[in-house]
Design an enzyme around this catalytic site. Sequence first.
Site, PDB file in Angstrom:
ATOM      1  N   LYS A  58       0.857  -1.196   0.000  1.00  0.00           N
ATOM      2  CA  LYS A  58       0.000   0.000   0.000  1.00  0.00           C
ATOM      3  C   LYS A  58       0.889   1.242   0.000  1.00  0.00           C
ATOM      4  O   LYS A  58       1.911   1.272   0.700  1.00  0.00           O
ATOM      5  CB  LYS A  58      -0.918  -0.017   1.237  1.00  0.00           C
ATOM      6  CG  LYS A  58      -1.916   1.137   1.289  1.00  0.00           C
ATOM      7  CD  LYS A  58      -2.895   0.988   2.462  1.00  0.00           C
ATOM      8  CE  LYS A  58      -3.902   2.143   2.514  1.00  0.00           C
ATOM      9  NZ  LYS A  58      -4.892   1.978   3.602  1.00  0.00           N
TER      10      LYS A  58
ATOM     11  N   SER B  53      -9.948   2.238   2.696  1.00  0.00           N
ATOM     12  CA  SER B  53      -9.042   3.024   1.874  1.00  0.00           C
ATOM     13  C   SER B  53      -8.027   2.183   1.110  1.00  0.00           C
ATOM     14  O   SER B  53      -7.416   2.677   0.174  1.00  0.00           O
ATOM     15  CB  SER B  53      -8.294   4.026   2.754  1.00  0.00           C
ATOM     16  OG  SER B  53      -7.425   3.346   3.655  1.00  0.00           O
TER      17      SER B  53
ATOM     18  N   SER C 162     -10.348  -0.175   6.822  1.00  0.00           N
ATOM     19  CA  SER C 162      -9.753  -0.114   5.485  1.00  0.00           C
ATOM     20  C   SER C 162      -9.083  -1.374   4.961  1.00  0.00           C
ATOM     21  O   SER C 162      -8.718  -1.427   3.796  1.00  0.00           O
ATOM     22  CB  SER C 162      -8.747   1.026   5.421  1.00  0.00           C
ATOM     23  OG  SER C 162      -9.443   2.227   5.298  1.00  0.00           O
TER      24      SER C 162
HETATM   25  N1  GLN Z   1     -13.482   4.672   6.058  1.00  0.00           N
HETATM   26  C1  GLN Z   1     -12.880   5.143   7.253  1.00  0.00           C
HETATM   27  C2  GLN Z   1     -12.435   6.563   7.057  1.00  0.00           C
HETATM   28  O1  GLN Z   1     -12.727   7.122   6.075  1.00  0.00           O
HETATM   29  C3  GLN Z   1     -11.736   4.263   7.656  1.00  0.00           C
HETATM   30  C4  GLN Z   1     -10.536   4.451   6.811  1.00  0.00           C
HETATM   31  C5  GLN Z   1      -9.379   3.609   7.253  1.00  0.00           C
HETATM   32  O2  GLN Z   1      -9.546   2.576   7.909  1.00  0.00           O
HETATM   33  N2  GLN Z   1      -8.175   4.053   6.903  1.00  0.00           N
HETATM   34  O3  GLN Z   1     -11.811   7.145   7.878  1.00  0.00           O
END
Ligand code: GLN
Length: 492
Positions: free
Chosen positions: A76, A151, A175
């Site tokens: 990532k 994400s 995410s």
């Molecule tokens: N969807 C959540 C956010 O927008 C979690 C994102 C994540 O786990 N990095 O913050």
Amino acid sequence: MINNSLKQLGAMLASKQISSVEMTTEFLDRIDQHNPDINAYIALDRERTLAQAAAADARIAAGTAEPLTGIPIAQKDIFVAKGWQTTCGSRMLESFIGPYDAGVIERFDAAGAVNLGKTNMDEFAMGSSNETSYFGCVKNPWDRSRVPGGSSGGSAAAVAARLCAAATGTDTGGSIRQPASLCGFSGLKPTYGLVSRYGMIAFASSLDQAGPMAKSCEDMALMMNVMTGFDARDSTSLQRDKEDYTRGLPAMTGDKPLAGLRVGLPREFFADGLNAQVGSVVQAAIDEYCKLGAEIVSISLPNTRLSIPVYYVLAPAEASSNLSRYDGVRYGHRAPEYTDLMDMYCKSRAQGFGAEVKRRILIGTYVLSAGYYDAYYLKAQQIRRLIADDFAAAFTQCDVIMGPTAPGTAFRSGEKADDPVAMYLEDLYTIAVNLAGLPGMSIPAGFAEVEGKALPVGLQVIGNYFDEARMLDIGHAYQQVTDWHTRMPEGV
Ligand code: GLN
């Protein structure tokens, strides 16, 4: 080969049936073919990747290979990697080249794994659809008109489309698990503190945790063996004895291998908000667990309904502080034209950050401001504790908790892009796990028929602190009697 497990790929390399350079080339060629459409990767560097593969081949020849030596893994783009473009999905870091390796990258390098490339992601890991990335959306390989989740959307699409053998992700509120559910593969967010955050670009430091994204629990166990371990450079890294996460994986014996396992089903996870089709796929997976001998316990996590509001106070608060370093001087994009220092800061940050990141910085700065700190930030911290207490109480009644990972299947690109609250609800079942610091995992549980398409559905398994090995065993047991995790989307 592309659908093989990490263990099978390792065996092919060990027996010299294929070299790492050949294996890596095959994946790179697949990326060349499919990435222009799927957009899973932000940065590729064929030369650097193949040099690593050649080094792995030398190591295999010398007889010093480890289980992941020579296997191509996608990283990532939140992990700083030396010599690699490292953007975190943001224009702010578009031209940033990693000057050192993150703890996670170091560990994969030391294990001899091959870095296949840096994967696309929501900007600074803020999002649930990969649509906030400066580098464009990622397409879900199961239906290219839909999002892969976020994400870690690039890693998700890369694993689902077999554009890598496995990938890394990070999970602040869901995410790793939500994209695993939406793209039909296995993803694990470990207990907070097990995997080093050194060199992992910070979003909300008290919640951020890296983990494996792979086809199966067996693959994830091998990756956990590489990824976990104490790192003095991360102040929240935990000092623990090294574990072998594969230790419980051998084939099951008897027809009730999970006899005695108490599975807690939180009433709140099967209520309003859950898509009915997703609910029945999850229920079928739980029935399968009962056949394997598990017994069901009904539990309640009363405060988890507050997890989204609590998260959207705490995560932006931490983010607003973490992201203050991007000022165009110490880090990040600098506006080409400005009048004075303040104008330079303002223009650089206005240009470098996208809309969602700005929204979080505004919320975070607000909840931390003098007049509101007690009302919002402090209150949210108190409720965070109550949420963790709910889990502690539940684990006196059950060994693991199961439920849906996400409330629905992959949604259409653009469908929720203008409605932040609808987007935030994607993490309805995952966020509480981060707030409590617990390990959570999503495994493929089947498909729901949506508008004539079969879309993947994930089952979430939540364990007590440091119970990853047992969670992986439990997932592995299910993956021995089902084949959802081996299914591949068409057209890749
Ligand atoms: N969807 C959540 C956010 O927008 C979690 C994102 C994540 O786990 N990095 O913050």
